[in-house]
Design a protein around this motif. Sequence first.
Motif, PDB file in Angstrom:
ATOM      1  N   LEU A 296      67.029 -79.938 -27.534  1.00 18.57           N
ATOM      2  CA  LEU A 296      65.852 -80.505 -28.210  1.00 18.57           C
ATOM      3  C   LEU A 296      65.015 -81.290 -27.201  1.00 18.57           C
ATOM      4  O   LEU A 296      64.126 -80.732 -26.586  1.00 18.57           O
ATOM      5  CB  LEU A 296      66.314 -81.378 -29.391  1.00 18.57           C
ATOM      6  N   VAL A 297      65.389 -82.583 -26.975  1.00 25.30           N
ATOM      7  CA  VAL A 297      64.574 -83.376 -26.044  1.00 25.30           C
ATOM      8  C   VAL A 297      64.562 -82.747 -24.650  1.00 25.30           C
ATOM      9  O   VAL A 297      63.533 -82.729 -23.968  1.00 25.30           O
ATOM     10  CB  VAL A 297      65.048 -84.858 -26.009  1.00 25.30           C
ATOM     11  N   VAL A 298      65.698 -82.171 -24.252  1.00 22.44           N
ATOM     12  CA  VAL A 298      65.771 -81.578 -22.908  1.00 22.44           C
ATOM     13  C   VAL A 298      64.933 -80.295 -22.835  1.00 22.44           C
ATOM     14  O   VAL A 298      64.357 -79.972 -21.801  1.00 22.44           O
ATOM     15  CB  VAL A 298      67.252 -81.326 -22.519  1.00 22.44           C
ATOM     16  N   ARG A 299      64.825 -79.599 -23.950  1.00 19.33           N
ATOM     17  CA  ARG A 299      63.998 -78.390 -23.975  1.00 19.33           C
ATOM     18  C   ARG A 299      62.510 -78.754 -23.966  1.00 19.33           C
ATOM     19  O   ARG A 299      61.704 -78.097 -23.281  1.00 19.33           O
ATOM     20  CB  ARG A 299      64.335 -77.566 -25.232  1.00 19.33           C
ATOM     21  N   VAL A 300      62.173 -79.820 -24.698  1.00 16.26           N
ATOM     22  CA  VAL A 300      60.775 -80.256 -24.760  1.00 16.26           C
ATOM     23  C   VAL A 300      60.346 -80.856 -23.418  1.00 16.26           C
ATOM     24  O   VAL A 300      59.203 -80.718 -23.003  1.00 16.26           O
ATOM     25  CB  VAL A 300      60.588 -81.254 -25.937  1.00 16.26           C
ATOM     26  N   HIS A 301      61.297 -81.517 -22.729  1.00 15.13           N
ATOM     27  CA  HIS A 301      61.007 -82.125 -21.425  1.00 15.13           C
ATOM     28  C   HIS A 301      61.961 -81.543 -20.379  1.00 15.13           C
ATOM     29  O   HIS A 301      62.963 -82.189 -20.018  1.00 15.13           O
ATOM     30  CB  HIS A 301      61.205 -83.643 -21.483  1.00 15.13           C
ATOM     31  N   PRO A 302      61.683 -80.345 -19.877  1.00 13.51           N
ATOM     32  CA  PRO A 302      62.660 -79.668 -19.001  1.00 13.51           C
ATOM     33  C   PRO A 302      62.958 -80.444 -17.716  1.00 13.51           C
ATOM     34  O   PRO A 302      63.943 -80.136 -17.046  1.00 13.51           O
ATOM     35  CB  PRO A 302      62.001 -78.322 -18.683  1.00 13.51           C
ATOM     36  N   GLN A 303      62.157 -81.471 -17.394  1.00 15.69           N
ATOM     37  CA  GLN A 303      62.496 -82.270 -16.194  1.00 15.69           C
ATOM     38  C   GLN A 303      63.849 -82.968 -16.340  1.00 15.69           C
ATOM     39  O   GLN A 303      64.462 -83.337 -15.344  1.00 15.69           O
ATOM     40  CB  GLN A 303      61.389 -83.269 -15.828  1.00 15.69           C
ATOM     41  N   PHE A 304      64.331 -83.117 -17.602  1.00 18.06           N
ATOM     42  CA  PHE A 304      65.665 -83.708 -17.802  1.00 18.06           C
ATOM     43  C   PHE A 304      66.771 -82.793 -17.264  1.00 18.06           C
ATOM     44  O   PHE A 304      67.917 -83.195 -17.136  1.00 18.06           O
ATOM     45  CB  PHE A 304      65.932 -83.983 -19.288  1.00 18.06           C
TER      46      PHE A 304
ATOM     47  N   TYR B 198      54.470 -84.668 -28.934  1.00 13.81           N
ATOM     48  CA  TYR B 198      55.094 -83.347 -28.692  1.00 13.81           C
ATOM     49  C   TYR B 198      55.615 -82.729 -29.998  1.00 13.81           C
ATOM     50  O   TYR B 198      56.547 -81.932 -29.981  1.00 13.81           O
ATOM     51  CB  TYR B 198      56.275 -83.498 -27.713  1.00 13.81           C
ATOM     52  N   TRP B 199      55.023 -83.148 -31.104  1.00 11.36           N
ATOM     53  CA  TRP B 199      55.526 -82.742 -32.430  1.00 11.36           C
ATOM     54  C   TRP B 199      55.747 -81.224 -32.521  1.00 11.36           C
ATOM     55  O   TRP B 199      56.794 -80.762 -32.960  1.00 11.36           O
ATOM     56  CB  TRP B 199      54.540 -83.211 -33.501  1.00 11.36           C
ATOM     57  N   LYS B 200      54.742 -80.450 -32.109  1.00  5.47           N
ATOM     58  CA  LYS B 200      54.842 -78.983 -32.237  1.00  5.47           C
ATOM     59  C   LYS B 200      55.972 -78.421 -31.391  1.00  5.47           C
ATOM     60  O   LYS B 200      56.677 -77.500 -31.811  1.00  5.47           O
ATOM     61  CB  LYS B 200      53.524 -78.317 -31.824  1.00  5.47           C
ATOM     62  N   ASP B 201      56.125 -78.964 -30.180  1.00  3.43           N
ATOM     63  CA  ASP B 201      57.202 -78.481 -29.306  1.00  3.43           C
ATOM     64  C   ASP B 201      58.572 -78.777 -29.917  1.00  3.43           C
ATOM     65  O   ASP B 201      59.485 -77.956 -29.882  1.00  3.43           O
ATOM     66  CB  ASP B 201      57.111 -79.134 -27.917  1.00  3.43           C
ATOM     67  N   TYR B 202      58.702 -79.988 -30.487  1.00  6.03           N
ATOM     68  CA  TYR B 202      59.968 -80.331 -31.161  1.00  6.03           C
ATOM     69  C   TYR B 202      60.211 -79.396 -32.342  1.00  6.03           C
ATOM     70  O   TYR B 202      61.330 -78.938 -32.571  1.00  6.03           O
ATOM     71  CB  TYR B 202      59.956 -81.790 -31.632  1.00  6.03           C
ATOM     72  N   ARG B 203      59.149 -79.141 -33.111  1.00  9.24           N
ATOM     73  CA  ARG B 203      59.255 -78.239 -34.258  1.00  9.24           C
ATOM     74  C   ARG B 203      59.895 -76.911 -33.855  1.00  9.24           C
ATOM     75  O   ARG B 203      60.851 -76.435 -34.444  1.00  9.24           O
ATOM     76  CB  ARG B 203      57.856 -77.932 -34.801  1.00  9.24           C
ATOM     77  N   ARG B 204      59.310 -76.332 -32.787  1.00  9.26           N
ATOM     78  CA  ARG B 204      59.806 -75.024 -32.323  1.00  9.26           C
ATOM     79  C   ARG B 204      61.250 -75.128 -31.861  1.00  9.26           C
ATOM     80  O   ARG B 204      62.077 -74.278 -32.163  1.00  9.26           O
ATOM     81  CB  ARG B 204      58.930 -74.490 -31.187  1.00  9.26           C
ATOM     82  N   ALA B 205      61.559 -76.200 -31.129  1.00 11.09           N
ATOM     83  CA  ALA B 205      62.929 -76.377 -30.625  1.00 11.09           C
ATOM     84  C   ALA B 205      63.904 -76.537 -31.801  1.00 11.09           C
ATOM     85  O   ALA B 205      64.981 -75.930 -31.815  1.00 11.09           O
ATOM     86  CB  ALA B 205      62.998 -77.583 -29.699  1.00 11.09           C
ATOM     87  N   TYR B 206      63.498 -77.322 -32.798  1.00 14.69           N
ATOM     88  CA  TYR B 206      64.369 -77.499 -33.982  1.00 14.69           C
ATOM     89  C   TYR B 206      64.555 -76.181 -34.726  1.00 14.69           C
ATOM     90  O   TYR B 206      65.670 -75.847 -35.149  1.00 14.69           O
ATOM     91  CB  TYR B 206      63.776 -78.551 -34.930  1.00 14.69           C
ATOM     92  N   GLU B 207      63.458 -75.443 -34.898  1.00 17.09           N
ATOM     93  CA  GLU B 207      63.567 -74.189 -35.653  1.00 17.09           C
ATOM     94  C   GLU B 207      64.535 -73.227 -34.981  1.00 17.09           C
ATOM     95  O   GLU B 207      65.399 -72.630 -35.628  1.00 17.09           O
ATOM     96  CB  GLU B 207      62.178 -73.546 -35.802  1.00 17.09           C
ATOM     97  N   GLU B 208      64.425 -73.098 -33.680  1.00 13.49           N
ATOM     98  CA  GLU B 208      65.330 -72.162 -32.970  1.00 13.49           C
ATOM     99  C   GLU B 208      66.758 -72.655 -33.015  1.00 13.49           C
ATOM    100  O   GLU B 208      67.704 -71.882 -33.166  1.00 13.49           O
ATOM    101  CB  GLU B 208      64.891 -72.018 -31.514  1.00 13.49           C
TER     102      GLU B 208
END
Length: 294
Positions: A135-143, A219-229
């Motif tokens: 989730l957070v790591v996918r939205v912020h790949p620098q992690f 980053y709401w939309k990015d989180y949305r997509r990450a949560y859905e997958e």
Amino acid sequence: MSKRHQFDHKSFRIHPGKAVKLDDISTEAQGDFTKSDAKNELKKDIEALAQAQALLWANGTRAVLIILQAMDAAGKDGTIRHVMSGVNPQGCSVHGFKAPTSEEVLHHFLWRPRKYLPAKGQIAIFNRSYYEEVLVVRVHPQFLEPQRLPAEPSGDALWKSRFKDIVAFEDHLTRNGTCVIKFFLHVSKREQKQRFLDRLDEPEKNWKFSDADIKERGYWKDYRRAYEEMLEHTSTEAAPWYVVPADNKWYTRAVVADIITNRIQSLGLKPPSVSDERRAELAETRKRLIAEED
Ligand code: ATP
Ligand code: MG
């Protein structure tokens, strides 16, 4: 006595492998529940959960892992506080997952949770969890950088491989006697805004407000997509995800309490059995105790 309402647990459950569109799932209370109905249900479930936990503890052959994931201000903390208010603290632990430490980040991503997993007879609650790694790591790949991963898999294949690892990990837990219950508290962007405004407007809530929360909201939309997958790929028969509407806190708490209680009850646990020989010993002890002089 008030009428007993039943929640339809299946309606919150994500079917394994089914594509999830969070926009199509309501964030609001469902059915004809009023706030007072939900409060009554919660009260009954808190009592039932206390009994279920006592049995889990006495029986000692199974463990329960509860995972809560959500956007900020969706009500994870309050849900834990209310739902678990009746249980014996000795049999329950809560662990919050923050950004990993420098030691944790150099291990594989399923190393960190291991020491917080519940022992037999125990309930462990994860407030956020290893799911942050998709989730957070996918939205912020620098992690990913400090994790020093092999070059492959990368991109989409990396997240797919993490989903597989998580499913295998949870299958392993289940096969070894842990019941895994996972909740996504589904709050709307509008309700999150209102809760942030309350935190800004009400001085006694100011401490709850974090600048990072506003940044993540961007980053709401990015989180949305990450949560859905994540929901699509990691909901299994053994360890399903429940998506619980979170715009009404009273409703969220009642549904979560009801699902946890129901899942523990359906383990069909019995108190430890006592042999005839032991019963005879107990009868002897009783006789001696009665005969004791004061
Ligand atoms: P609250 O705000 O209600 O106190 P919280 O769970 O939001 O609770 P915070 O300390 O605000 O707690 O946030 C923890 C942060 O740590 C979250 O932003 C989360 O995404 C982040 N985090 C958790 N796991 C990881 C991870 N594996 N890698 C990077 N960041 C992570
Ligand atoms: Mg926070």
